[in-house]
Structure formats: structure tokens, C-alpha cells
Design an enzyme around this catalytic site. Structure first.
Site, PDB file in Angstrom:
ATOM      1  N   SER A 169       6.330   6.523  -2.912  1.00  0.00           N
ATOM      2  CA  SER A 169       4.982   6.717  -2.456  1.00  0.00           C
ATOM      3  C   SER A 169       4.017   7.231  -3.538  1.00  0.00           C
ATOM      4  O   SER A 169       2.797   7.106  -3.376  1.00  0.00           O
ATOM      5  CB  SER A 169       4.969   7.702  -1.295  1.00  0.00           C
ATOM      6  N   SER A 214      10.376   8.818  -4.124  1.00  0.00           N
ATOM      7  CA  SER A 214       8.951   8.591  -4.387  1.00  0.00           C
ATOM      8  C   SER A 214       8.453   9.003  -5.753  1.00  0.00           C
ATOM      9  O   SER A 214       7.312   8.693  -6.098  1.00  0.00           O
ATOM     10  CB  SER A 214       8.110   9.300  -3.340  1.00  0.00           C
ATOM     11  N   LYS A 216      -0.856  14.377  -7.236  1.00  0.00           N
ATOM     12  CA  LYS A 216      -0.691  13.566  -6.016  1.00  0.00           C
ATOM     13  C   LYS A 216      -1.473  14.200  -4.886  1.00  0.00           C
ATOM     14  O   LYS A 216      -1.428  15.426  -4.706  1.00  0.00           O
ATOM     15  CB  LYS A 216       0.805  13.466  -5.673  1.00  0.00           C
TER      16      LYS A 216
END
Ligand code: GLN
Length: 486
Positions: A149, A173, A74
Site C-alpha cells: 500500500s 506494504s 505516508k
């Protein structure tokens, strides 16, 4: 193919690490212009890492567990010398001078970085629509969001653009996008995994965790990233158990609590409810005892979180001033206007909304009424969990109230967007470990996620239940996979 299968293939010389990387890069080239899972693809770096591993393998060296396996990261985890944007214009050109501890640990265990994955700007969002660099599409249906997210990481694993990935989970997330994309995602106990090098959102909630296509792979990734780090004083110095050891053990006699107020929620879709309740009977057929549990404060999670998270975010994001990091506006005449213009042009609207709410909630005269009150309710939520774990070993709930929604459906209605985290947020507020695993599909063929929440530092137990469920339910058997699914 699990990491264990891959290891065998690599060991037998059926494939080299370099070939694995090349295969993934080829697939990324074909699919990612459409899916947008990656903000940067680190092909050259991955090939170099893979070649080094292949050389060591040919020399007969003993290799670490993840040797040669391509992983996505990420883009809110700092990678030394490699652009780390947090999907924000304000960090659009930021090249970290240091490596996050979790990625460092992955590389030490032989994993290969294939790229940095897309996210909602600063991990604020539930659909990846808040990325400054365009949304990621859900590989199950490209009209739908992948969740957020960590949407890029979840979609990359689902579409086979990496074998596993790291994400971060502040209010859901990891678990919510895992649920929307039909993969496994685990948020560890607060303190289990170091946050050194994770770009901070809400520091009392943020945790890094794995995405994978099987429970055992998630366990392997967690194994590597867990444990005390002297660079993060919130990481806890207790031994890391062997997360693979209990996976195959029977769950006979284990007490599993169904959080009944989660199932009564008006926003819960009927297909999600049905599928999760059906999964509970699968667990029952494996010998677990299903017990109804009430956590009355669970429903206050959203209101509590949306004071605490923005408050902490407003403090954490004060560091982006156009001086120390990233983007600087050149339209300003004074120091003050340089900072305000850099922030005005650098941050997207959701990030600004959170900074405004957080600054308000922390201001003199309001801090007791809002921030302090929210922290008190947080304690009550934790007490609900403490009471529940007196009676049961593991808690069970849906991961998200719905399956993946369409693009644009919630983006102009923050309240509706925030509600998609209804069922994941309580575990963050209480600091508990929780996992989302695929448990079925809705009538449109979109995946549904089942959430298991454990007591503090009992990741091994939720992994065990998840693994037994994965084997017994075999949800992908007979499932026709759409074009983009691996
Ligand atoms: N969707 C939640 C939010 O917008 C949670 C995000 C997260 O876990 N990083 O804050």
C-alpha cells in the site's frame, strides 16, 4: 547521493537545506501532477524547517544526523496540524491534534517533511489503486502500478521527489512497493518501532519502516525511529544497536537459507526466480554459505493473514462513525442512519470488503473456526521460522512473485491481488524483520526485489547482508534510467 554525501555537501556549504527543499519542490511541481506520489505537499512547512536548520548551521551549532534532509511521510502517520487522510474519504479533512512518534523522532533528528504520500485506503491493497484520491504511477513505467500500500512513498523515493520516506507494512506494504519501484524498504521486528500516531489497520501486524535509495540510508532512518516509546505499550524496551556499525563487515561464513518452497511456487515469474537465484550466488561469492531451507507452512500465510488482518481491521475501523472523526453524511435522519450512511459513503469498496470479512470471522459461532484457527496456523508459521533460524542466520526469498503489474490487471480480482503478498506476509505473521533490495530487472526493464528475513531484532544482520549485496551486485550500473527515475 546518500545521506552521508548530502551531509558532506551541506557541511561544506555547497548547498543549503533551503536549496535542497527548493530543488525537491521544483521536481515535485514538474513530475507529481503525473505521478501522484503526494496527497499533500508541505512546501511552506519544509522551507521553514530548512531555514531554521540553515540558521543553526551558520551559527556553528552541532546538528543532528538528518539535518536538512527532505523526507516523505505516508499519509497514515499523524502529523500535528497537517491533514492526514489515510487516502480515505472518511478522513478526507482530518487534521490530527498530535504528532506520531516516528515523525516526531525524524524532526528531532533534523529531517524536513516535504509531503504526505499516497497509499491504498487504510493501507489495504497492493497497488495504490485503492486510494480515494487516485492511483500513484510507477516511475519505471507509468502504465504499471507502484505496488502498495505504500506506493506513494516508494515511487517518491524512486523518482527523486524526496531523499527517503516512511511507510507502514502490515503484510508487505513497504517491501512489495520497494521491490516494484527499485528502492530499498525495510519492515522492522514487531515492537522495534512505535506505532503511536500510525492510523491502525491490523494491530498485531502493523509496523512502520523506512524507504531509501540505499541500504545505508535505510539504516539511518531506522536508527532514528527505533526504540521504546512510552506512548506505545507494544514497543519493546531493549537497546537499539548502531545499525551503521556492521554494514561494512564481511558476510564471510554467514549462513543464508534459501526458502525452497518460495521458489517452487507456480505464480513465481521466471525472471524473478532467475534474478533472485543469481543474487544468491553473488552472496555465495562473498563468502556466505547458501543452504536450502524448507518452511512448509509459509504457503498458508495468505489464508491466515486474510482472516487475521480483516478481523483486526473490522475492530479498528469501528471508530469511524461520523461523530468522532472526519466525514459525516448529511443525508441521515437518525443517529444510526447517520453512522451507517457516513460509513457507506466514507469508505471505499476494498475497506468495506475487509470490514465484512472481519466482522464475519469474529462473530459468535465462527470465531473459533476462523480467527482462532488462523492464530493457531500463525504459530505454526512462526515455528517454521524458529526451526530455520536454528540452522541459518538469514533467510532469502523473492520479495514479490512478479514485477510491477499493469493498472487494472488485478483490481477486479481480489484473490489475484492478495497473491502478490504471498512472500511478504509470513514475516509479518511471525513478527520478523525483513528488507527488500533491488537485485535486477525483468525483460521489460522493471525492477526485481530480493527479500532478506532476519530473526527477531536482527535488523543489523539483514542490513549488513543487504549492504554487502548492494555493493557487490551494483545493479544500477549501466542501467539506463527512464524519464521519471532519479
Ligand atoms: N497488501 C496487503 C493488504 O492488502 C498488505 C498491506 C499492508 O501491508 N499494509 O492487506
Amino acid at each position: 547521493m546518500t545521506f552521508a554525501d548530502l551531509r558532506q555537501k551541506l557541511k561544506r556549504g555547497e548547498v543549503s537545506s533551503k536549496e535542497l527543499v527548493q530543488e525537491k519542490l521544483k521536481r515535485i511541481n514538474e513530475l507529481d501532477p503525473k505521478l501522484n506520489c503526494y496527497l499533500s505537499v508541505t512546501g511552506e512547512y519544509a522551507l521553514l524547517q530548512a531555514e531554521t536548520i540553515d540558521t543553526k548551521r551558520s551559527a556553528g551549532e552541532t546538528l543532528p544526523p538528518l539535518a536538512g534532509i527532505p523526507i516523505g511521510i505516508k499519509d497514515n502517520l499523524c502529523t500535528k496540524g497537517i491533514k492526514t487522510t489515510c487516502a480515505s474519504r472518511i478522513l478526507g479533512n482530518f487534521i490530527p491534534p498530535y504528532e506520531s512518534t516516528v515523525t516526531e523522532r525524524l524532526w528531532n533528528s533534523g529531517a524536513v517533511m516535504i509531503g504526505k504520500t499516497n497509499l491504498d485506503e487504510f493501507a489495504m491493497g497492493s497497488s495504490t489503486e485503492n486510494s480515494a484520491f487516485g492511483p500513484t504511477l510507477n516511475p519505471w513505467n507509468t502504465n504499471n502500478v507502484p505496488g502498495g500500500s505504500s506506493g506513494g512513498s516508494a515511487a517518491a523515493v524512486a523518482s527523486g521527489l524526496c531523499f527517503g520516506a516512511l511507510g507502514s507494512d502490515t503484510g508487505g506494504s513497504i517491501r512489495q512497493p520497494a521491490s516494484f519501484c527499485g528502492v530499498v524498504g525495510l519492515k522492522p521486528t514487531y515492537g522495534r518501532v512505535s506505532r503511536w500516531g500510525l492510523i491502525a489497520f491490523a494491530s498485531s501486524l502493523d509496523q512502520v519502516g523506512p524507504f531509501a535509495s540505499s541500504v545505508s540510508d535505510a539504516a539511518e532512518l531506522l536508527q532514528v525511529i527505533s526504540g521504546k516509546d512510552k506512548l506505545d505499550s507494544t514497543s519493546i524496551d531493549i537497546p537499539v544497536p548502531n545499525y551503521l556499525e556492521n554494514l561494512s563487515k564481511s558476510i564471510k561464513g554467514l549462513k543464508i537459507g534459501l526458502i525452497d518452497n518460495c521458489f517452487e511456487h507456480e505464480g513465481l515469474s521466471s525472471s524473478v526466480k532467475e534474478s533472485v537465484l543469481k543474487s544468491a550466488s553473488v552472496l555465495e561469492s562473498l563468502g556466505a554459505e547458501i543452504i536450502n531451507i524448507s518452511c512448509p507452512r509459509f504457503n498458508d500465510g495468505i489464508a491466515t493473514y486474510y482472516l487475521i488482518a480483516p478481523s483486526e481491521a473490522s475492530a479498528n475501523l469501528a471508530r469511524y462513525d461520523g461523530v468522532k472523526y472526519g466525514f459525516r453524511s448529511d443525508k441521515a435522519e437518525s443517529l444510526i442512519s447517520m453512522t451507517s450512511k457516513s460509513r457507506a459513503d466514507g469508505f471505499g469498496s476494498e475497506v468495506k470488503r475487509r470490514i465484512l470479512i472481519g466482522t464475519y470471522a469474529l462473530s459468535a459461532g465462527y470465531v473459533d473456526a476462523y480467527y482462532k484457527k488462523a492464530q493457531q496456523v500463525r504459530t505454526l508459521i512462526r515455528k517454521d521460522f524458529d526451526n530455520a533460524f536454528q540452522k541459518v542466520d538469514v533467510l532469502l526469498a523473492p520479495t514479490a512473485p512478479t514485477t510491477a503489474f499493469e493498472f487494472g490487471e488485478n483490481i477486479n480480482n481480489p484473490m489475484a491481488m492478495y497473491l502478490s503478498d504471498l512472500l511478504t506476509i509470513p514475516a509479518n505473521l511471525a513478527g520478523l524483520p525483513a528488507i527488500s533490495i533491488p537485485c535486477g530487472f525483468d525483460k521489460n526493464g522493471l525492477p526485481i526485489g530480493l527479500q532478506l528475513i532476519g530473526n527477531v531484532f536482527e535488523e543489523d544482520r539483514i542490513l549488513q547482508v543487504a549492504n554487502q549485496f548492494e555493493i557487490a551486485a551494483d545493479v544500477f550500473k549501466n542501467k539506463k534510467k527512464p524519464e521519471y527515475i532519479f
